[in-house]
Design an enzyme around this catalytic site. Structure first.
Site, PDB file in Angstrom:
ATOM      1  N   ASP A  15       0.813  -1.224   0.000  1.00  0.00           N
ATOM      2  CA  ASP A  15       0.000   0.000   0.000  1.00  0.00           C
ATOM      3  C   ASP A  15       0.841   1.266   0.000  1.00  0.00           C
ATOM      4  OD1 ASP A  15      -2.245  -1.627   0.097  1.00  0.00           O
ATOM      5  OD2 ASP A  15      -2.313  -1.600   2.294  1.00  0.00           O
ATOM      6  N   LYS A  18       1.847   2.204  -5.127  1.00  0.00           N
ATOM      7  CA  LYS A  18       2.376   1.673  -6.391  1.00  0.00           C
ATOM      8  C   LYS A  18       1.464   2.004  -7.568  1.00  0.00           C
ATOM      9  CE  LYS A  18       2.307  -2.381  -4.393  1.00  0.00           C
ATOM     10  NZ  LYS A  18       2.050  -1.997  -2.992  1.00  0.00           N
ATOM     11  N   GLY A  42      -4.651  -4.065  -3.803  1.00  0.00           N
ATOM     12  CA  GLY A  42      -5.614  -3.015  -4.124  1.00  0.00           C
ATOM     13  C   GLY A  42      -4.803  -1.796  -4.508  1.00  0.00           C
ATOM     14  N   HIS A  43      -4.790  -1.468  -5.784  1.00  0.00           N
ATOM     15  CA  HIS A  43      -3.969  -0.355  -6.279  1.00  0.00           C
ATOM     16  C   HIS A  43      -4.891   0.795  -6.688  1.00  0.00           C
ATOM     17  CE1 HIS A  43      -0.415  -3.270  -7.267  1.00  0.00           C
ATOM     18  NE2 HIS A  43      -0.764  -3.264  -6.001  1.00  0.00           N
ATOM     19  N   THR A  44      -4.719   1.930  -6.007  1.00  0.00           N
ATOM     20  CA  THR A  44      -5.640   3.055  -6.201  1.00  0.00           C
ATOM     21  C   THR A  44      -5.066   4.091  -7.160  1.00  0.00           C
ATOM     22  OG1 THR A  44      -6.165   2.725  -3.869  1.00  0.00           O
ATOM     23  CG2 THR A  44      -7.063   4.708  -4.920  1.00  0.00           C
ATOM     24  N   GLN A 224       1.886  -5.946  -3.214  1.00  0.00           N
ATOM     25  CA  GLN A 224       2.362  -6.073  -1.824  1.00  0.00           C
ATOM     26  C   GLN A 224       3.685  -5.296  -1.670  1.00  0.00           C
ATOM     27  OE1 GLN A 224       1.282  -9.458  -3.336  1.00  0.00           O
ATOM     28  NE2 GLN A 224      -0.623  -8.433  -2.887  1.00  0.00           N
ATOM     29  N   ASP A 333       2.562  14.739   2.149  1.00  0.00           N
ATOM     30  CA  ASP A 333       1.524  15.702   2.570  1.00  0.00           C
ATOM     31  C   ASP A 333       0.835  15.271   3.869  1.00  0.00           C
ATOM     32  OD1 ASP A 333       0.634  13.619   0.632  1.00  0.00           O
ATOM     33  OD2 ASP A 333      -1.355  14.319   1.219  1.00  0.00           O
ATOM     34  N   SER A 407       5.510  12.349  -4.078  1.00  0.00           N
ATOM     35  CA  SER A 407       4.059  12.454  -4.273  1.00  0.00           C
ATOM     36  C   SER A 407       3.472  13.297  -3.148  1.00  0.00           C
ATOM     37  CB  SER A 407       3.462  11.048  -4.275  1.00  0.00           C
ATOM     38  OG  SER A 407       2.062  11.127  -4.337  1.00  0.00           O
ATOM     39  N   GLY A 409       0.050  14.115  -2.931  1.00  0.00           N
ATOM     40  CA  GLY A 409      -1.399  13.935  -2.817  1.00  0.00           C
ATOM     41  C   GLY A 409      -1.802  12.754  -3.661  1.00  0.00           C
TER      42      GLY A 409
HETATM   43  P1  GDP Z   1      -0.774   0.437  -3.568  1.00  0.00           P
HETATM   44  O1  GDP Z   1      -1.382  -0.834  -3.111  1.00  0.00           O
HETATM   45  O2  GDP Z   1       0.703   0.472  -3.324  1.00  0.00           O
HETATM   46  O3  GDP Z   1      -1.111   0.800  -4.984  1.00  0.00           O
HETATM   47  O4  GDP Z   1      -1.386   1.581  -2.622  1.00  0.00           O
HETATM   48  P2  GDP Z   1      -2.945   1.736  -2.200  1.00  0.00           P
HETATM   49  O5  GDP Z   1      -3.689   2.270  -3.363  1.00  0.00           O
HETATM   50  O6  GDP Z   1      -3.441   0.508  -1.546  1.00  0.00           O
HETATM   51  O7  GDP Z   1      -2.811   2.795  -1.035  1.00  0.00           O
HETATM   52  C1  GDP Z   1      -2.281   4.061  -1.236  1.00  0.00           C
HETATM   53  C2  GDP Z   1      -3.329   5.080  -0.820  1.00  0.00           C
HETATM   54  O8  GDP Z   1      -2.733   6.356  -0.695  1.00  0.00           O
HETATM   55  C3  GDP Z   1      -4.425   5.261  -1.859  1.00  0.00           C
HETATM   56  O9  GDP Z   1      -5.605   5.587  -1.205  1.00  0.00           O
HETATM   57  C4  GDP Z   1      -3.934   6.439  -2.694  1.00  0.00           C
HETATM   58  O10 GDP Z   1      -4.989   7.153  -3.323  1.00  0.00           O
HETATM   59  C5  GDP Z   1      -3.276   7.275  -1.648  1.00  0.00           C
HETATM   60  N1  GDP Z   1      -2.112   8.076  -2.087  1.00  0.00           N
HETATM   61  C6  GDP Z   1      -1.144   7.752  -2.975  1.00  0.00           C
HETATM   62  N2  GDP Z   1      -0.203   8.711  -3.001  1.00  0.00           N
HETATM   63  C7  GDP Z   1      -0.585   9.647  -2.108  1.00  0.00           C
HETATM   64  C8  GDP Z   1      -0.008  10.870  -1.648  1.00  0.00           C
HETATM   65  O11 GDP Z   1       1.071  11.274  -2.057  1.00  0.00           O
HETATM   66  N3  GDP Z   1      -0.698  11.553  -0.688  1.00  0.00           N
HETATM   67  C9  GDP Z   1      -1.883  11.134  -0.178  1.00  0.00           C
HETATM   68  N4  GDP Z   1      -2.476  11.852   0.746  1.00  0.00           N
HETATM   69  N5  GDP Z   1      -2.454   9.972  -0.591  1.00  0.00           N
HETATM   70  C10 GDP Z   1      -1.802   9.244  -1.524  1.00  0.00           C
HETATM   71  P1  IMO Z   2      -0.977  -4.074  -2.288  1.00  0.00           P
HETATM   72  O1  IMO Z   2      -0.542  -4.610  -3.630  1.00  0.00           O
HETATM   73  C1  IMO Z   2      -0.934  -4.518   2.050  1.00  0.00           C
HETATM   74  C2  IMO Z   2      -1.128  -8.591   3.625  1.00  0.00           C
HETATM   75  C3  IMO Z   2      -2.375  -9.039   4.350  1.00  0.00           C
HETATM   76  C4  IMO Z   2      -1.788 -10.043   5.316  1.00  0.00           C
HETATM   77  C5  IMO Z   2      -0.683 -10.706   4.496  1.00  0.00           C
HETATM   78  C6  IMO Z   2      -1.086 -12.015   3.839  1.00  0.00           C
HETATM   79  O2  IMO Z   2      -2.254  -3.341  -2.333  1.00  0.00           O
HETATM   80  O3  IMO Z   2       0.135  -3.313  -1.652  1.00  0.00           O
HETATM   81  P2  IMO Z   2      -2.647 -12.655   1.786  1.00  0.00           P
HETATM   82  O4  IMO Z   2      -4.086 -12.338   1.513  1.00  0.00           O
HETATM   83  O5  IMO Z   2      -1.704 -12.166   0.744  1.00  0.00           O
HETATM   84  O6  IMO Z   2      -2.422 -14.092   2.112  1.00  0.00           O
HETATM   85  O7  IMO Z   2      -2.322 -11.846   3.144  1.00  0.00           O
HETATM   86  O8  IMO Z   2      -0.327  -9.755   3.494  1.00  0.00           O
HETATM   87  N1  IMO Z   2      -1.349  -8.058   2.252  1.00  0.00           N
HETATM   88  C7  IMO Z   2      -1.239  -6.773   1.926  1.00  0.00           C
HETATM   89  N2  IMO Z   2      -0.997  -5.683   2.696  1.00  0.00           N
HETATM   90  N3  IMO Z   2      -1.053  -4.387   0.702  1.00  0.00           N
HETATM   91  C8  IMO Z   2      -1.277  -5.466  -0.079  1.00  0.00           C
HETATM   92  O9  IMO Z   2      -1.281  -5.393  -1.423  1.00  0.00           O
HETATM   93  C9  IMO Z   2      -1.425  -6.727   0.541  1.00  0.00           C
HETATM   94  N4  IMO Z   2      -1.665  -7.968   0.077  1.00  0.00           N
HETATM   95  C10 IMO Z   2      -1.608  -8.784   1.143  1.00  0.00           C
HETATM   96  O10 IMO Z   2      -3.009  -7.970   5.010  1.00  0.00           O
HETATM   97  O11 IMO Z   2      -1.159  -9.373   6.382  1.00  0.00           O
HETATM   98 MG    MG Z   3      -2.912  -1.508  -1.848  1.00  0.00          MG
END
Ligand code: GDP
Ligand code: IMO
Ligand code: MG
Length: 425
Positions: A15, A18, A42-44, A224, A333, A407, A409
């Site tokens: 998270d 990415k 979960g990639h946002t 991950q 931020d 980044s 925001g």
């Molecule tokens: P990923 O799994 O690595 O793609 O990351 P996620 O999408 O799970 O989580 C990142 C969260 O931070 C998402 O809600 C993004 O919209 C948010 N985000 C990404 N970059 C920034 C940033 O620079 N500032 C803020 N405030 N939010 C960010």
């Molecule tokens: P992204 O790509 C954050 C964590 C789970 C748990 C452990 C094992 O969005 O960064 P699993 O379902 O893979 O067997 O869970 O890994 N986990 C993540 N934590 N971001 C993720 O993906 C994750 N994918 C799995 O919360 O601790």
């Molecule tokens: Mg994620």
């Protein structure tokens, strides 16, 4: 002319942001390829005032003229995949033209999800805190040589193979106390499978080889993060795939000599979702403050993410294991307005100071912090404030890697490309 594959991956516990960075840099690439993980990710992405969350589909999908590949290292749940496809169609993106799926990728069955739930319930307090998407059991079948692959969908005996695997899973489920009614999900899953079959399957290792030989630029998108890697993460509280740069080789069929830049994504602080050690975790008010300011709730499960200060020994470990050549710092931020910020520079282990991540960090390492001045509001139209610039230089000095992207925001537009100060490296 043959080109190399750049790799983008998480340098913490997932998270990191990415999805956002892949979306920002996709215009520089012809192909975006996911190499591991599955719908646990979960990639946002946020642009034009809209938010999109991707689980299986690579984050280059919104950019025209770019091909997206789901590589052999990925595990696919057809139901979740098609939900993503439908959400993208609503957003005006026809996935069919822009997506290829590797035949060697494995499928997540409803029984894999049931086994994940059964195993977690059985472990009680010791549970991994998995996303319950069936990731562990699917990779277990892959390495156990029982898996059901995308390529099997093209075989005449597909249904028999499915049944054999389901019978094995039923026997395994019988070992657990709690019963899980996976049957109720089977019809939807089988329907989704029929729709999935209409997408384009390829021998992705050959397809990628052709792309590289034709001089096309390829970006491998990780899921991950490094500390969730099956080999080098905080085992057993990890996921079941290799999330590190080496995973791009095995998850796409690309030779190590063909890897180019390795971009490590990290937050200005740390988060973790699920169980497992987290040395710099903030269990008090500051942690809650970061959670609220950063909206740190899981993109896949909605669970609150645990928050803590930046952990430099862990980041340095990620740089080492992945061969990170450049860093991208996210969410600076979120810390805006804090008078001071703490950074963990070392651990104290058995009374000794170290900047190495030891074999076991469960309760045995005490983080040692340095306190630095904070910074105020940030804007992409202004130079970075001195406090943030100094913070970044501390990180560059510790990792010896330039922070090339900052980044500010969640939106695509809230991104700064930065020239690293050579003197600090
Ligand atoms: P990923 O799994 O690595 O793609 O990351 P996620 O999408 O799970 O989580 C990142 C969260 O931070 C998402 O809600 C993004 O919209 C948010 N985000 C990404 N970059 C920034 C940033 O620079 N500032 C803020 N405030 N939010 C960010
Ligand atoms: P992204 O790509 C954050 C964590 C789970 C748990 C452990 C094992 O969005 O960064 P699993 O379902 O893979 O067997 O869970 O890994 N986990 C993540 N934590 N971001 C993720 O993906 C994750 N994918 C799995 O919360 O601790
Ligand atoms: Mg994620």
């Amino acid at each position: 002319m043959t080109t190399r594959v750049d790799v983008l991956l998480g340098a913490q516990w997932g998270d990191e942001g990415k999805g956002k960075v892949v979306d920002v840099i996709t215009p520089g690439y012809s192909v975006i390829a996911r190499f591991q993980g599955g719908p646990n990710a979960g990639h946002t992405l946020i642009f034009d005032g809209k938010k999109h969350v991707l689980h299986t589909i690579p984050s280059g999908i919104f950019r025209e003229g770019v091909m997206n590949l789901v590589g052999n290292g990925v595990v696919i749940d057809p139901v979740i995949f098609l939900r993503e496809v439908d959400a993208l169609a609503k957003a005006g993106v026809d996935v069919r033209d822009r997506l290829l799926i590797g035949r060697r990728a494995h499928l997540i069955l409803p029984t894999h999800r049931a086994l994940d739930a059964a195993s977690e319930a059985d472990q009680g307090k010791e549970k991994i805190g998995s996303t319950l998407k069936g990731i562990g059991p699917t990779y277990m079948d892959k390495t156990g040589r029982n898996g059901f692959r995308i390529g099997d969908l093209e075989r005449a005996d597909m249904k028999d193979r499915y049944q054999v695997l389901v019978r094995k899973h039923e026997r395994l489920l019988g070992l657990y106390n709690e019963a899980f009614d996976w049957k109720q999900h089977e019809a939807e899953w089988l329907d989704a499978l029929e729709r999935l079959k209409t997408y384009r399957f390829v021998d992705s290792e050959h397809w990628l080889d052709e792309q590289l030989n034709a001089g096309k630029k390829v970006l491998a998108e990780g899921a991950q993060g490094t500390l969730l890697d099956i080999d080098f993460g905080t085992y057993p509280f990890v996921t079941s795939s290799n999330t590190i740069s080496a995973g791009a080789c095995t998850g796409l069929g690309v030779a190590p000599s063909r890897i180019g830049r390795v971009i490590g994504i990290f937050k200005a602080y740390c988060t973790r979702v699920g169980s497992g050690p987290f040395p710099t975790e903030l269990l008090e008010e500051t942690g809650e403050q970061i959670r609220q300011a950063g909206r740190e709730f899981g993109s896949t499960t909605g669970r609150p993410r645990r928050c803590g200060w930046l952990d430099l020994p862990a980041l340095k470990y990620a740089v080492m294991i992945n061969g990170v050549s450049e860093l991208a710092m996210m969410k600076a931020d979120v810390l805006s307005g804090m008078e001071t910020i703490r950074v963990c520079t070392h651990y104290r282990v058995n009374g000794q100071l170290t900047d190495r991540l030891p074999y076991d960090i469960t309760g045995t390492v005490e983080p040692v912090y340095t306190t630095v001045p904070g910074w105020g509001e940030l804007s992409v139209n202004e130079a970075l404030p001195n406090g943030l610039e100094a913070y970044i230089r501390t990180i560059e000095a510790a990792t010896r890697v330039p922070v090339k992207l900052v980044s500010l925001g969640p939106d695509r537009a809230e991104t700064l490309m930065r020239e690293a100060a050579a003197a600090t490296l």
